[in-house]
Scaffold this active site. Structure first.
Site, short mmCIF file in Angstrom:
data_model
loop_
_atom_site.label_atom_id
_atom_site.label_comp_id
_atom_site.label_asym_id
_atom_site.label_seq_id
_atom_site.Cartn_x
_atom_site.Cartn_y
_atom_site.Cartn_z
N SER A 55 0.81 -1.21 0.00
CA SER A 55 0.00 0.00 0.00
C SER A 55 0.84 1.27 0.00
O SER A 55 0.37 2.33 -0.41
CB SER A 55 -0.97 0.00 1.18
OG SER A 55 -0.28 -0.04 2.40
N HIS A 69 1.18 4.65 4.45
CA HIS A 69 0.38 5.37 3.45
C HIS A 69 0.92 6.78 3.24
O HIS A 69 1.11 7.23 2.11
CB HIS A 69 -1.08 5.45 3.90
CG HIS A 69 -1.74 4.12 4.08
ND1 HIS A 69 -2.98 3.98 4.65
CD2 HIS A 69 -1.33 2.87 3.76
CE1 HIS A 69 -3.32 2.70 4.67
NE2 HIS A 69 -2.34 2.01 4.14
#
Length: 345
Positions: free
Chosen positions: A201, A253
């Site tokens: 991610s 992230h």
């Protein structure tokens, strides 16, 4: 980017570590939050922005991640390893043999044990810094905590990365993918010490960040640019909001997004003035290929990128805890509410 509370009690490692699936739930039962996939803003453009290359690197990344997951499950061999852990240990989908999953109370994402992920290269501050295993900053982005975690990340990467590769080629998108993944791993290691983390991610958010900077640096050549910008900002905000849920590695992230955002200014700038047909161009006129603000953004982004990586790596390998220098940063990972507590996160 618990799945280990029972499992961690059975390990012999020195530190308590839960599986940190980037973009996925790590220590709570239930599936990971599903990443929101944006509309491709290039669709708001004109024929000049039509795809120029065939996408093959992004599909290759997906295939590589799937193959690695099968290798991880092969090494995990739940039926064999569960026998040594006690009679109450039961694998899920035992008909899959050594590819069967850990019991759901250990890993609700249908995947391997945290011990297997740790052995094969998950992100772990203690091993990165104290054991000098810096290679984990890269290997962790190819590992996933389970089938659900793998599927959500790969679907999002296909939707976002394919169009970017068609527009800009495999070299630039490949650099953004890998550097964003590493950038996310570095920031995560600076702030998270007591859990392991896996997942792509960080790279995914890097692609998302590069989409935003590409839109900004190429602003004048897009039609319907406001609609594209609002759509992209909405998607980014939704994904960042998912990251503040407990046990989601939002530092990965943020680190991946910032890296991709800066790289977008460096690698994805387009000429801002279309070339005219030679017979229609005055003899004494010279067209500028790039505008001055693009050069300024290129220089600033490159400087910030190099400085950020150097400072972060120095702090990391000096053993500094990022939380000591940024007390409010803990809210990037978890915001306590009446529904959940952030203790131990």
């Amino acid at each position: 980017m618990g799945v280990g509370d029972d499992m961690e009690n059975q390990t012999t490692t020195k530190h308590h570590r839960g599986i940190g699936s980037r973009g996925g739930d790590q220590d709570l039962l239930g599936p990971p939050p599903r990443p929101v996939v944006p509309l491709v803003y290039a669709d708001f453009g004109d024929d000049a922005l039509s795809p120029q290359w065939t996408s093959w690197l992004v599909p290759l990344f997906v295939v590589a991640n799937v193959i690695v997951f099968f290798v991880v499950m092969f090494v995990n061999n739940c039926p064999k390893n569960s026998k040594s852990l006690g009679p109450d240990q039961h694998c899920v989908a035992r008909f899959l043999g050594r590819f069967s999953f850990q019991q759901l109370r250990d890993n609700p994402l249908f995947g391997p044990s945290s011990l297997t992920l740790e052995k094969l290269g998950s992100l772990d501050w203690y091993r990165v810094v104290e054991k000098h295993q810096a290679w984990r900053l890269l290997t962790c982005i190819w590992l996933h905590a389970g089938v659900i975690h793998l599927a959500t990340n790969m679907l999002s990467i296909v939707f976002i990365g394919t169009r970017l590769e068609q527009q800009f080629g495999f070299v630039r998108i490949g650099v953004i993918y890998l550097m964003s993944g590493i950038g996310g791993s570095i920031l995560s290691s600076l702030f998270i010490r007591h859990s392991i983390s896996v997942g792509a991610s960080g790279a995914l958010f890097g692609l998302l960040g590069s989409m935003l900077s590409e839109l900004l640096t190429n602003w004048t050549i897009y039609s319907n640019k406001i609609a594209a910008l609002l759509t992209l900002l909405f998607v980014i905000l939704i994904n960042m909001a998912i990251g503040i849920l407990p046990h989601v590695d939002n530092f990965t992230h943020v680190g991946g997004f910032l890296t991709g955002f800066l790289l977008g200014f460096v690698l994805l700038a387009r000429p801002q003035i279309k070339w005219l047909a030679k017979e229609h161009m005055p003899q004494d006129r010279r067209l500028t290929k790039y505008k001055p603000y693009q050069y300024i953004l290129w220089l600033l982004s490159m400087a910030l990128l190099v400085l950020g990586f150097v400072v972060a790596l120095v702090l990391l390998f000096k053993g500094e805890d990022g939380n000591d220098h940024c007390h409010w940063c803990r809210y990037l990972r978890c915001i306590p509410t009446s529904k959940w507590s952030c203790d131990g996160v």
